[in-house]
Scaffold this motif. Structure first.
Motif, PDB file in Angstrom:
ATOM      1  N   ASN A 164       0.850  -1.184   0.000  1.00 29.49           N
ATOM      2  CA  ASN A 164       0.000   0.000   0.000  1.00 29.49           C
ATOM      3  C   ASN A 164       0.893   1.245   0.000  1.00 29.49           C
ATOM      4  OD1 ASN A 164      -2.532   1.395   0.290  1.00 29.49           O
ATOM      5  ND2 ASN A 164      -1.993   1.804   2.419  1.00 29.49           N
ATOM      6  N   GLU A 165       0.400   2.325  -0.591  1.00 26.62           N
ATOM      7  CA  GLU A 165       1.152   3.583  -0.612  1.00 26.62           C
ATOM      8  C   GLU A 165       2.559   3.403  -1.164  1.00 26.62           C
ATOM      9  OE1 GLU A 165      -1.519   5.934  -0.198  1.00 26.62           O
ATOM     10  OE2 GLU A 165       0.228   7.018   0.562  1.00 26.62           O
ATOM     11  N   SER A 166       2.704   2.563  -2.170  1.00 27.51           N
ATOM     12  CA  SER A 166       4.030   2.326  -2.738  1.00 27.51           C
ATOM     13  C   SER A 166       3.899   1.827  -4.176  1.00 27.51           C
ATOM     14  CB  SER A 166       4.778   1.284  -1.899  1.00 27.51           C
ATOM     15  OG  SER A 166       6.151   1.270  -2.225  1.00 27.51           O
ATOM     16  N   VAL A 167       4.903   2.097  -4.947  1.00 21.49           N
ATOM     17  CA  VAL A 167       4.998   1.594  -6.313  1.00 21.49           C
ATOM     18  C   VAL A 167       6.395   1.036  -6.501  1.00 21.49           C
ATOM     19  CG1 VAL A 167       5.059   2.269  -8.750  1.00 21.49           C
ATOM     20  CG2 VAL A 167       3.356   3.265  -7.240  1.00 21.49           C
ATOM     21  N   SER A 168       6.507  -0.099  -7.165  1.00 20.03           N
ATOM     22  CA  SER A 168       7.840  -0.622  -7.455  1.00 20.03           C
ATOM     23  C   SER A 168       7.804  -1.498  -8.704  1.00 20.03           C
ATOM     24  CB  SER A 168       8.380  -1.437  -6.276  1.00 20.03           C
ATOM     25  OG  SER A 168       7.490  -2.481  -5.968  1.00 20.03           O
ATOM     26  N   ALA A 169       8.926  -1.575  -9.355  1.00 20.47           N
ATOM     27  CA  ALA A 169       9.078  -2.512 -10.471  1.00 20.47           C
ATOM     28  C   ALA A 169       9.497  -3.858  -9.910  1.00 20.47           C
ATOM     29  CB  ALA A 169      10.137  -1.997 -11.444  1.00 20.47           C
ATOM     30  N   TYR A 170       9.169  -4.923 -10.631  1.00 26.15           N
ATOM     31  CA  TYR A 170       9.622  -6.247 -10.179  1.00 26.15           C
ATOM     32  C   TYR A 170       9.930  -7.106 -11.399  1.00 26.15           C
ATOM     33  CZ  TYR A 170       4.902  -8.003 -11.245  1.00 26.15           C
ATOM     34  OH  TYR A 170       3.735  -8.344 -11.874  1.00 26.15           O
ATOM     35  N   ALA A 171      10.633  -8.192 -11.167  1.00 21.27           N
ATOM     36  CA  ALA A 171      10.981  -9.115 -12.255  1.00 21.27           C
ATOM     37  C   ALA A 171      11.517  -8.360 -13.470  1.00 21.27           C
ATOM     38  CB  ALA A 171       9.773  -9.972 -12.646  1.00 21.27           C
ATOM     39  N   VAL A 172      12.363  -7.362 -13.218  1.00 23.05           N
ATOM     40  CA  VAL A 172      12.887  -6.528 -14.306  1.00 23.05           C
ATOM     41  C   VAL A 172      13.716  -7.378 -15.274  1.00 23.05           C
ATOM     42  CG1 VAL A 172      14.369  -4.555 -14.865  1.00 23.05           C
ATOM     43  CG2 VAL A 172      12.896  -4.488 -12.827  1.00 23.05           C
ATOM     44  N   GLY A 173      13.271  -7.438 -16.499  1.00 23.25           N
ATOM     45  CA  GLY A 173      13.996  -8.194 -17.519  1.00 23.25           C
ATOM     46  C   GLY A 173      13.789  -9.701 -17.458  1.00 23.25           C
ATOM     47  N   THR A 174      13.005 -10.164 -16.485  1.00 23.83           N
ATOM     48  CA  THR A 174      12.873 -11.615 -16.331  1.00 23.83           C
ATOM     49  C   THR A 174      11.429 -12.094 -16.262  1.00 23.83           C
ATOM     50  OG1 THR A 174      12.879 -11.504 -13.907  1.00 23.83           O
ATOM     51  CG2 THR A 174      15.030 -11.662 -14.992  1.00 23.83           C
ATOM     52  N   HIS A 175      10.459 -11.224 -16.487  1.00 15.62           N
ATOM     53  CA  HIS A 175       9.067 -11.649 -16.289  1.00 15.62           C
ATOM     54  C   HIS A 175       8.641 -12.640 -17.373  1.00 15.62           C
ATOM     55  CE1 HIS A 175       4.746 -11.625 -15.659  1.00 15.62           C
ATOM     56  NE2 HIS A 175       4.984 -11.116 -14.466  1.00 15.62           N
ATOM     57  N   ARG A 176       7.918 -13.683 -16.958  1.00 17.57           N
ATOM     58  CA  ARG A 176       7.552 -14.796 -17.829  1.00 17.57           C
ATOM     59  C   ARG A 176       6.546 -14.444 -18.922  1.00 17.57           C
ATOM     60  NH1 ARG A 176       6.818 -18.795 -12.644  1.00 17.57           N
ATOM     61  NH2 ARG A 176       8.933 -19.617 -12.634  1.00 17.57           N
TER      62      ARG A 176
END
Lengths: 337, 337, 337, 337
Positions: free
Chosen positions: A199-211
Motif C-alpha cells: 500500500n502507498e508504494s509503487v515498485s518494479a519487479y521481475a525486471v527483464g525476467t518476467h515470464r
C-alpha cells in the motif's frame, strides 16, 4: 436449449471467483462442479458467493467430472499443475479453457527457459490454441484446448497489433512499461503483497525476467510474420485490480495521431471488446468489464500506446468466457455485457 | 549561533506544510512568518500542525517580512505568482528558495512555450541557480535566488546524470515513464483528484505535454555538454506520495550491470541523499525522507534506470531545506536525517 | 413482452452511472432518456459506459420524456431539486423511483428541521412509499412514487428490524456507528474528498447531525409500533464504496447468539437480498451486489449487530431496481444477480 | 553528556523500524545493538533504513548486550517470548521498555484468561509499571521495567480518563468502537492482511474477545478507583496506520459540550502529547507523530468521545521513547517533536 455443463478447476483463487461470478450470469452455462484441495463449500472460500451458488468443492477427478456431464473445464490451477490435470480431461472429450501458462508457449524449450520446468504434455501442447480472440479468432472456435492468454500480454499484444501488422514500427527495442493491481499476484499471502508493504508504494519487479515476455513476443511475431522483441517491465500498484501498459515504439515512417487512431478503429472495427479512444484511458474505466481500452499517441517522433484492462476480467476470466462462447457457438459477448 | 529567520510564502498547500514540519525540526531555522491569502492560524489550515507552531498567516508584504528580520524566504506559491512576489524580497536582501517553476528555465522563451505565460522578471531569472545540489553543487551556496527543482525532474536527472556525464547513452529517444502519488497535483479539489475518481485506478496524463520536460532536458544537457531530449510520460497513482521513474535508454557501447552500478556508486560517493541500490527500489523506502534511491539495470541491450523519491520531501520541501543549508553554511544534511 | 421504457434523471453522478449499468443488464428495462444539465453523451460523462449505451443527455423536460414513452423515471437529482422535477412526471402518469431524500420523511416538519428547506410538494409526499422492500414489501408494488431509502439507513433498519419487531431491545439509546466509502459523498470535488486528504485517514463527520437519523428512526418506529431513537455516527473510510454499520443495543431480556441468529434467519427467510451470517461480514463480500449482510452477536450483555452493504448498489441503485421490479411485476431479483 | 546506549530486541517488525527511526533522531540515545533471529543487516530487513544506520542484527544474548554497554532495551518481541528474554536483562541491570503485552496486566490470571498462556515471570510482573505517561506519570520515572501500553488502549484510556476521574459517566456499558490501519496486525503475511483481501474493505474482528479489553479496563479502573467495564470492538481499515476510537458513554448527570471540553483541556493542560480539539480529529492529523487527538461531544444525552493516534508512533514506538525519556531524565518530548 440445454445449458453447457462446466467445471472450474482450482476454486480458491481470484480468477476462479471472478469466473464463477461471470458464469453465474451467463445464459448458456451451468456450473456443475468446482475442484479444490480444500474440501469446503465454495462460499466458505469466497464469502461474496454466499447465496449465489450452492456447490461444494471436490478433489480433482476426471472420471467424476465426466460422470457429472462436464462439457467444458476452466483451469484455474497453477502452471505445472495444469499440465497434469488437463490431459485426462481431453481424453474424456472434455474441452478445456486453461487459464494457466502451461499451453501458451508453442515451443517447449522456451517454456522450460522461462518457467524453469520441463513441459511433459507435448502432445496436447501441439494442438492448443492461444486464446486471444481478437488475434487468433476462428482458430479458437474448433479448439479442444484453449490456452487463455496472460493478463499483461493482452494489453501489449492488442496495444501493438495494428502497428505491427502494418509494419509501422521497428520490431525490436519496443518498451512495454506495465502497471498492475495486486490481485495479479494471486491469493497466497506473501510479504510483498502484505498490505502495509505494498500500500502507498509503487515498485518494479521481475525486471527483464518476467515470464510474460516470451508470450508477448510469440503473439506479436505471429502478427508481424517476423520476430518481434520487447523490453517488458511490470510494476506493482497499490490497488486491487487493473493493468495499464504504456508502450513506446519507433515508427518506421512519419506518422500522425489521427492516422494511427483511424488505423486502430479500422483494425478493431468488429471486435466488441476493444475500445479505441483518443484520450488516455484510466484503468478504472474498464473495472469489472471485459473491455480493453487503447489509445495511440505520437510524441516527439515515438509512437506511444496506452492500453488498459481489468486484469481479472479481461485479463483472465472474462476472456476465458469469451473463448468459451466461441467454443460453444454463443455470441462472443454472451454473459459479458 | 542565532537561528536564521525564515518565512514561508503561500502556507496553504502540501509543500508548505511539509516544509514547515522540516523547518520545525531544523536546528538552525526559525519560522517567523507565513503568508497566505487566508487570514488564519496555520494550524487551522493544517490541523497536523496543532501544538507544534504558533504562527498566524499574514498577507504577503515584503516590507513586513523585512521588518520581522526574515533572511530567507521559501516560495510555495503557484508559478506566475512567484515572479511577482520574489523581486521585492531580493531587493530587500532576502534570499529566496523558490519552489515554483518560475526561475527554473533559463530561457524565457522556453518558459513561455510550456507555461503559456510571459516571463516578466528576466533580471532575476538571469542569476537564479537551479537548486539540484548533486548537480549544481557549490553554485548554489552563494546564490541569492535558488530555483528549487521539480519533483519529476529530480528522479530523471539524478537517474540519468552518471550515464549522460560519461556519454554512455544516446542523447535522444530517452524514455522516462514516471508514476506519482496524488499529492503532486496540489491541494485544490479537482475531479481528477477526487477520491472515487483516482482511487483504484492508474492513468497517464499530459502525454507529451508535461511542463517538466524542458526542465529535465535543460539539466541533462548541462551535464552532457550537448543537447539531450526525452520522452516523458507522467502517470497518476492511487497513493498520497512517492514518485517512481522507470527510464529506458540506449547505450552507446556494450555495458554490464556491475560496471554501471559501480559507476553510479562512484558518481554519488559524496552525495548523502542519493542511495545507489542493486534491487529495484519501492517508493515506500523513501517515504518521509530526502533520499533518492536509484538502481541501474541492463535489459536486452537497453539500460534501464529506476529512481524513487518522496515527491513532497525530496521532490520539493526536503531539497529546499538542502538548498537552504548550502545558502547559510549548514551541513547539507541538517534537519533532514 | 415489451421492455419498460425508463429514464434516468440527473446522469452525472455515481448513483446514476451505477443505475445505468444495472439497467443495461436488466431483461425488462430499456433506457430511453437520461437528463442532465450537461449537454453531453453519457459516455463522455462516464467513460466506463463507452460502447455500452448510446444516449445523449438532454435537459429535463417532462413532456419530452412522456413523448418518448417513458413509463418509469429514476431520480438521481439532489434533494430540493427532486421535488421540483417529480410532480410534473407524476401528473403525466410516469411512475417514479426517487433516489433523493425528498420523499423519505413523511412529516414535512421533520424534513425542514433536518434539511433546512421547506417541503413544497406535500401532495405527493402524502402518497409516497418508503422503498425498503424487506420492510414495506407489497406497499411498494402499487406505488406511483417510491422514496428510495438512504444508504446508511438500510444497514441500520435491516440490522435492527428483527430485534425491534420482537421487542428484544430497548427503543432508545441505540448506538449506530457507521463506516462508509467516499463515493457516498457524491461526485462533486470538495476538500474533504480530495484524495490526499481522505486517503490513509479515518474520521467521523456530522456527529449528531446527520440527516439520515430521522429516516432511520421513522422506519424503526414503524417496525416497532412505538418511537425508536438512535445515536448515529457516520465515518469516512479511505475506500471507494461499502458501508459497515456496527450497532449496539441493550436487550430487554437475556438473549443468546444462536437464538438471535435463528430469529434473523427466520425474519429474513424469504428475503433474497439479506444474508444472515454468523461471522462478521466484510464490506468487500457485498461489493457490486445488492446483498446486505448481517450478523448478530451478544457481547457482555449488549446486542451487537454488524450490517454491511455496497453503498452504491444496495445502498442506492440496486435497491432502486429492486423497487422497479416490484412496480412493474418483475421477479424481485431481476437484473440484480 | 554521554548518550544512553540502547538495544532493540526483535528488529524485523513495524514497531521496531519505527522505533529505530525515532531513536536515530533522539539527541540522547545511541543504538548499539539490534537482535533478531534473522542474521542480517537491519537495512536489509528494512530498506528504508539504508544509509541511516549501520548495525547488523545479532541473536538475543543478554551477556553480549551487557558487554556492549546497553543501558536500556526496547522489547519488540511477540508476547510470550518477551517474558523469556526480559528477566536476564533485568538481572544485569538493563532497564527495559517492553512493547509486548507480557507485563501490562497486573493479574496473571487475567493474562492467562485472555492470552491463553501461563505467565511465568511473576517476579518482574510484580514491579512492572504500565507506561502510559499521562496517567501513571512519575511512577514510570524510576521503573526498571515499563510495560508499554497497547495501541487501542491508549485511545480508550486517554479518551475516557477525564470523564472517569470526575465520575461523569456510568462505569459499565461503555462502548468503544475502534478503527485501525493494517500495520497494527504486524508484518507476518496472513490472508486477512493480504492486500486484495483488506483493501477496499472494512470489517470488525475479534468481536467481544480482543485482548486489549482487560488492559483498557485495568487502567480505567485505576483512574476511577472502582471497576470499569467496556464493550470494545476493533475494526480493520484499508490504510497503513492510524487508529480512531469512537466512544459512547452514559453521563451520570446533565453535561454540555463546552463544559466537557473545558474539563479535558484542564485535565491534559500539562500533557504535551494530548491535543484537545473541538472538531472531530482525522487520524491523518496525527500520522507520524506522538500526538493523541481527543474531542468530546454530547449527542442526544450520550457523551461521545473521538480519540485519534498513529498506532505505530503514539500507539507503540513513540510512547516507548516518551517512557525512555522519563526513565533517563530527558525532557518528555525529546526526539518526539
Amino acid at each position: 436449449m440445454d445449458k453447457v455443463k462446466v467445471a472450474v478447476l482450482g476454486g480458491s483463487g481470484y480468477t476462479a471467483v471472478e469466473l464463477i461470478k461471470l458464469l453465474l450470469r451467463h445464459p448458456g452455462a451451468e456450473i456443475v462442479a468446482i475442484t479444490s484441495r480444500q474440501d469446503e463449500h465454495i462460499a466458505d472460500l469466497h464469502p461474496s458467493l454466499l447465496g449465489r451458488i450452492d456447490v461444494r468443492c471436490q478433489p480433482f477427478d476426471a472420471d467424476a467430472l465426466k460422470a457429472k456431464g462436464v462439457q467444458c473445464a476452466f483451469g484455474c490451477l497453477p502452471h505445472g499443475t495444469s499440465m497434469e490435470s488437463i490431459p485426462p480431461l481431453l481424453e474424456r472429450d472434455i474441452r478445456v479453457v486453461d487459464l494457466s501458462a502451461d499451453y501458451r508457449l508453442r515451443d517447449a524449450k522456451v517454456y522450460q527457459e522461462w518457467y524453469k520446468e520441463t513441459h511433459h504434455d507435448l502432445k496436447n501442447l501441439a494442438h492448443a490454441v492461444y486464446g486471444l480472440p481478437e488475434v487468433y479468432g476462428d482458430a479458437i472456435n474448433g479448439a479442444k484446448l484453449v490456452a487463455n492468454p496472460g493478463c499483461y500480454p493482452q494489453t501489449a499484444i492488442l496495444g501493438l497489433a495494428p502497428l505491427v501488422a502494418h509494419k509501422l514500427i521497428e520490431r525490436s527495442g519496443i518498451v512495454i512499461d506495465s502497471k498492475s493491481g495486486v490481485s495479479g499476484g494471486g491469493r497466497t499471502p506473501k510479504l510483498n503483497f502484505h498490505f502495509p508493504e505494498c500500500n502507498e508504494s509503487v515498485s518494479a519487479y521481475a525486471v527483464g525476467t518476467h515470464r510474460h515476455t516470451p508470450e508477448i513476443e510469440q503473439a506479436l511475431s505471429d502478427v508481424a510474420g517476423a520476430p518481434v522483441s520487447v523490453i517488458f517491465t511490470p510494476h506493482l500498484m497499490p490497488m486491487d485490480r487493473g493493468i495499464l501498459s504504456t508502450i513506446y515504439a519507433t515508427p518506421t515512417r512519419a506518422v500522425t495521431e489521427p492516422e494511427l487512431t483511424e488505423l486502430y478503429r479500422s483494425y478493431y472495427a468488429d471486435k466488441p471488446f476493444v475500445r479505441v479512444r483518443t484520450a488516455p484511458p484510466a484503468t478504472k474505466d474498464t473495472t469489472g468489464t471485459n473491455f480493453l481500452d487503447v489509445c495511440v499517441k505520437v510524441v516527439r517522433g515515438k509512437v506511444l500506446v496506452l492500453a488498459a484492462e481489468d486484469n481479472l476480467v479481461r485479463g483472465a476470466s472474462g476472456v476465458a468466457v469469451q473463448n468459451f462462447n466461441r467454443l460453444f457457438g454463443f455470441d462472443e459477448r454472451a454473459g459479458l455485457l
